[in-house]
Design an enzyme around this catalytic site. Structure first.
Site, PDB file in Angstrom:
ATOM      1  CE  LYS A  64       1.400  -4.102   4.231  1.00 32.51           C
ATOM      2  NZ  LYS A  64       1.865  -5.249   3.443  1.00 32.51           N
ATOM      3  NE  ARG A  84      -3.631  -7.004  -4.955  1.00 32.12           N
ATOM      4  CZ  ARG A  84      -3.089  -8.177  -4.607  1.00 32.12           C
ATOM      5  NH1 ARG A  84      -3.737  -9.302  -4.840  1.00 32.12           N
ATOM      6  NH2 ARG A  84      -1.894  -8.221  -4.054  1.00 32.12           N
TER       7      ARG A  84
END
Length: 539
Positions: free
Chosen positions: A305, A379
Site C-alpha cells: 500500500k 478475507r
C-alpha cells in the site's frame, strides 16, 4: 407560568439592574477562570437539557427538561435568569455554561436537545430522540471536561441508557502516550436524581465496550502485535470469567488452515488463533459464533500500500477488537447466551516468505483459492475461521471486519455494510442499529457476485474477481466457506475512523463501531421467540 412569561416578568420587575448584575457576575467568573488554575476552581459539574422548537409560539425561548426545572426551582429560578442573560434560545447542539449557581457545583452546562417529542425517523433509520440525548450528554461532559471537572452529574434526559452512552463515549480520549500534564481528566459520571439506575449501568457497559474497542484500535502496531493482542485479550477477558484459548501456528497447520497461515508468512510475528468461550446459558445450548478479522497491521504485502494507505492500518484489527469488547460486555451484562469468539491474528507484511499474486492455497474445507492481490489478506484469514466455526454447530455465525474501501465510497461513515443469508438476522440487526444510533445498511448477496469469483476453470475461488463491486464480492467469497446455517457479515471499513464532527460523542480517531450495535443485537437475540428461529442441521 411558562418560561417566556417568567422572563418578561423578570425584565419588567427588575429591569436592567438584573441583566447588569448577572452579566457582571458572569464576566467576573470568566476572568477568574482565565487567571486561576482550573483544577483549583472546577471540581464538580452538572449537565442539564433544554428543548427548543422554533415553531412553538408558547415557549419561543425553549423549555427546560423536568430535571432541569426541578434544579432551577431549587436555586430559586436563578438558572433561568442567568440562562436568559447568557443568550436564548439554546438550539439543538448548542451549550451554555453557567457558574456560581450552587455551592456544590462549580459549573452547570445547559445543552440544547432540539424538539421535545422526537422519536424513530423512518427515513433516517434512527431513533432521533435517543441520538439527541447522546449528543447532548457528550457535549455537556466535553465542556466540563475542558474545565478539569472531576465529577460530572448527568441527568437522564428521559432515557438514562442513552445519556450514559453519550456521556461516557464523549468523555473518552486516547492519551496513553501523552505526558501527564497534557492529559485531560476522564471524569467520574453519576446519574443525577433519576431512578433508572439499571438503564444507566447498561449504557455505561455498552459505552465501556466501545471505548475498549477504540483503545485497542488506536494502539500502535508495534505495541499490539499478534502475540501482544492475544496477551491483552487474555488479561481483559479472564477477569470477566471468560475462557480464552491461544492456538499457535502449528495448530493451524495441523487443521490445514492454509489460507490463514499464508496471510501471515511475510511477517516475523507468528500467527495466533484465539478461541473465546462464554457460557451464559446451559452448556448444551448451541452457541453464537463471533468471528473478528485480526490483522494487527496490513501493509498490503507484496502489493504494498501507499504511505497514506497504511496510515490507519493499525486499526485493521477492528473486527478482533469488536469481538473482544462484545464478549466482555456480554459477560458483564450476564446475558443468558453461549458465545464462542474466534479471532485469527497475524500481520500482512512484504517479507521474503510472503504470499505472492498468483499463489494458490487450499483452505480448511479443501477449496482452492487463487490469491490475486496480497492486500486481500483479511478475507483469507476469515475463510478458515468460518470453516472452523462449523465444528461448534452454531446457532448462527457473525463475522466482522474492515474489509473494503468500496463500502466507504458507497456509505461513507454513515453506516456499515451488512450481508446475510437470513432475513431474521437482518431484522434483528437493523432493529439494534436503530436503537443504538450506529446504523447498518443491507447490501446484496447475489449469485451474480458469486459467479464473478468462481468462474475460473483452474481454481475454486478467486480473492478479487473483476474490478467493481468489491464489497459484494468479498461477501460472496466468504459465503463459499459457510456451507450451512445462518450467517451475517459486517464490513466496517467505512466506520473505522471518525473525524469528530458527526456524531459529536465520538472524538476524532478510531470509532470503535459497531460495538454497541452488536451488543444490542445479541441482547435482542436472547429474547428471540422460538418460532422465529429456524433450527439448522449440523454440517
Amino acid at each position: 407560568m411558562n418560561f417566556l412569561g417568567h422572563c418578561r416578568k423578570l425584565i419588567t420587575r427588575r429591569g436592567i439592574w438584573l441583566s447588569r448584575r448577572c452579566y457582571s457576575r458572569i464576566e467576573q467568573l470568566k476572568t477568574e477562570r482565565r487567571s486561576m488554575c482550573p483544577t483549583d476552581l472546577i471540581r464538580r459539574g452538572a449537565v442539564f437539557g433544554i428543548y427548543y422548537d422554533p415553531k412553538n409560539t408558547v415557549n419561543p425561548y425553549g423549555k427546560l427538561t423536568e430535571t432541569a426545572e426541578k434544579f432551577n426551582q431549587r436555586v430559586c429560578g436563578r438558572m433561568e435568569e442567568m440562562l436568559f442573560v447568557a443568550g436564548m434560545p439554546v438550539k439543538k447542539g448548542e451549550i451554555r455554561t453557567l457558574f456560581d449557581l450552587d455551592p456544590d457545583l462549580c459549573a452547570i452546562v445547559i445543552v440544547g436537545l432540539g424538539e421535545e417529542c422526537q422519536g424513530y425517523d423512518i427515513a433516517e433509520r434512527m431513533d432521533e430522540g435517543k441520538e439527541a440525548i447522546r449528543q447532548a450528554a457528550a457535549l455537556g461532559c466535553q465542556e466540563l471536561q475542558r474545565l478539569n471537572t472531576k465529577i460530572i452529574y448527568v441527568e437522564s434526559f428521559g432515557h438514562a441508557e442513552s445519556a450514559a452512552e453519550g456521556a461516557s463515549l464523549g468523555s473518552w480520549i486516547y492519551q496513553t502516550h501523552l505526558s501527564k500534564e497534557k492529559q485531560l481528566i476522564i471524569p467520574d459520571l453519576i446519574l443525577y436524581e433519576d431512578c433508572d439506575w439499571t438503564g444507566w449501568q447498561i449504557g455505561l457497559q455498552k459505552a465501556a465496550a466501545q471505548n475498549l474497542t477504540r483503545q485497542l484500535m488506536e494502539t500502535p502496531a508495534n505495541e499490539l502485535t499478534p502475540s501482544m493482542c492475544a496477551q491483552n485479550a487474555v488479561e481483559i477477558l479472564c477477569k470477566s470469567g471468560i475462557n480464552v484459548e491461544v492456538k499457535v501456528k502449528a495448530w493451524a497447520e495441523t487443521l490445514n488452515m492454509n489460507a490463514f497461515v499464508a496471510a501471515s508468512k511475510g511477517s516475523c510475528e507468528p500467527p495466533i488463533f484465539l478461541e473465546i468461550s462464554y457460557y451464559g446459558a446451559h452448556r448444551e445450548e448451541r452457541p453464537v459464533v463471533l468471528i473478528g478479522k485480526g490483522l494487527t497491521f496490513n501493509s498490503g504485502g507484496i502489493n504494498l500500500k501507499s504511505c497514506d494507505g497504511m496510515r490507519l492500518m493499525r486499526g485493521d484489527m477492528a473486527g478482533a477488537a469488536n469481538v473482544i469488547a462484545v464478549c466482555r460486555a456480554v459477560a458483564s451484562l450476564e446475558l443468558p447466551i453461549n458465545v464462542r469468539g474466534l479471532i485469527p491474528l497475524c500481520e500482512n507484511m512484504p517479507g521474503c516468505s510472503a504470499m505472492r499474486p498468483g499463489d494458490i492455497v487450499h483452505a480448511m474445507n479443501g477449496k482452492s483459492i487463487e490469491i490475486e492481490n496480497t492486500r486481500n489478506a483479511g478475507r483469507l484469514i476469515l475463510a478458515d475461521a468460518l470453516v472452523y466455526a462449523q465444528t461448534f454447530w452454531p446457532r448462527f455465525i457473525l463475522d466482522v471486519g474492515t474489509m473494503t474501501e468500496d463500502v466507504y465510497r458507497g456509505l461513507g461513515t454513515g453506516a456499515c455494510g451488512v450481508f446475510t443469508n437470513s432475513e431474521t438476522l437482518w431484522k434483528y440487526m437493523e432493529a439494534a442499529s436503530m436503537h443504538t444510533g450506529d446504523r447498518v445498511w443491507r447490501l446484496p448477496l447475489w449469485n451474480h457476485f458469486t459467479h464473478l469469483i468462481t468462474h475460473r476453470e483452474n481454481v475454486d475461488v478467486r480473492t478479487q474477481g473483476d474490478e467493481y463491486g468489491e464489497s459484494c464480492k468479498v461477501a460472496a467469497f466468504l459465503n463459499e466457506f459457510v456451507p450451512c446455517g445462518e450467517w451475517i457479515h459486517l464490513d466496517t471499513y467505512g466506520v473505522m475512523y471518525e473525524d469528530g464532527d458527526d456524531p459529536k460523542y465520538l472524538r476524532q480517531g478510531m470509532s470503535g463501531r459497531p460495538t454497541r450495535t452488536l451488543i444490542e443485537f445479541l441482547s435482542q437475540m436472547v429474547c428471540q421467540r422460538p418460532d422465529e428461529e429456524k433450527p439448522n442441521k449440523p454440517c
